[in-house]
Enzyme design. Sequence first.
Site, PDB file in Angstrom:
ATOM      1  N   CYS A   1      70.289  40.604 -89.173  1.00  0.00           N
ATOM      2  CA  CYS A   1      69.167  39.773 -88.736  1.00  0.00           C
ATOM      3  C   CYS A   1      69.102  38.495 -89.572  1.00  0.00           C
ATOM      4  O   CYS A   1      69.988  37.663 -89.489  1.00  0.00           O
ATOM      5  CB  CYS A   1      67.863  40.568 -88.767  1.00  0.00           C
ATOM      6  SG  CYS A   1      66.544  39.806 -87.776  1.00  0.00           S
TER       7      CYS A   1
ATOM      8  N   GLU B   1      70.483  49.490 -88.107  1.00  0.00           N
ATOM      9  CA  GLU B   1      69.995  50.644 -88.865  1.00  0.00           C
ATOM     10  C   GLU B   1      69.024  51.499 -88.046  1.00  0.00           C
ATOM     11  O   GLU B   1      68.751  52.651 -88.412  1.00  0.00           O
ATOM     12  CB  GLU B   1      69.350  50.207 -90.185  1.00  0.00           C
ATOM     13  CG  GLU B   1      68.055  49.434 -90.076  1.00  0.00           C
ATOM     14  CD  GLU B   1      68.229  47.938 -89.878  1.00  0.00           C
ATOM     15  OE1 GLU B   1      67.248  47.194 -90.063  1.00  0.00           O
ATOM     16  OE2 GLU B   1      69.349  47.513 -89.510  1.00  0.00           O
TER      17      GLU B   1
ATOM     18  N   HIS C   1      69.144  44.852 -85.542  1.00  0.00           N
ATOM     19  CA  HIS C   1      68.991  45.804 -86.649  1.00  0.00           C
ATOM     20  C   HIS C   1      69.702  47.118 -86.317  1.00  0.00           C
ATOM     21  O   HIS C   1      69.079  48.061 -85.804  1.00  0.00           O
ATOM     22  CB  HIS C   1      67.510  46.057 -86.931  1.00  0.00           C
ATOM     23  CG  HIS C   1      66.833  44.935 -87.640  1.00  0.00           C
ATOM     24  ND1 HIS C   1      66.835  44.821 -89.008  1.00  0.00           N
ATOM     25  CD2 HIS C   1      66.147  43.873 -87.160  1.00  0.00           C
ATOM     26  CE1 HIS C   1      66.168  43.735 -89.363  1.00  0.00           C
ATOM     27  NE2 HIS C   1      65.746  43.133 -88.258  1.00  0.00           N
TER      28      HIS C   1
END
Length: 238
Positions: A113, A218, A216
């Site tokens: 990001c 994750e 993102h």
Amino acid sequence: MRTRPIIGVTLDAEEPGGYSKLPWYALRKNYFSSLAEAGALPMALPHQTELAEAYLDTLDGLLITGGAFDVDPSLYGGGPAHPTVTLKAGRTDFELAVTRGALARNLPVLGICGGQQLLAVALGGTLIQHIPDTVAEALEHEQPNPRDQPGHEIAIAANTLLASIVGKTRMAVNSAHHQAVATPGEGAVVNAVAPDGVVEGVEHAGYRFALGVQWHPEYAVDPADPLIFQAFVQACRG
């Protein structure tokens, strides 16, 4: 010999108020857990710019995280700051120093990001300061739905590192940004775009592993997201 590569993870920082009466560092747990699950030993990096090279002496790779702030436009010749721009000078100074140091050492670097935008600037690129004012008919890149849900799809460029990692031409991604990469820097390439043309990823083949993604991973919104961490950790093994 250690079995898990040590990967430095840049922290976010806030001034007093809210969580603490004193200045504080923080970062979502899923950055660390994603790295650990991929086989790494994550290490948090406080913003001590003078210690950047000492940190790098210890690290096998660097993850530059995102946050609710922007890179100073003066660092990429962007002109006056847009009214929406929020700065965290101490964080940016450290992240630029440690990223440039990692690239100079050819350590693997992953930017996520805002970290992707920082990586692009470190590579000599430039940014769009505010997407709604620059991109006609832009998507809602600050998605209203939760971050663990997709916001839109991206198209992945063929013959790129990202394409080789995820093994497909399209992904669903979450979206939490008002800025974007305008130019990726000399020698760097755009590896993914949103349907409105906004850059969603950059990379540089001149380094062992220099990859940035605007979303993102994750959160593992797409099944291919964990593959990004696995490829990064594998690169950090040398």
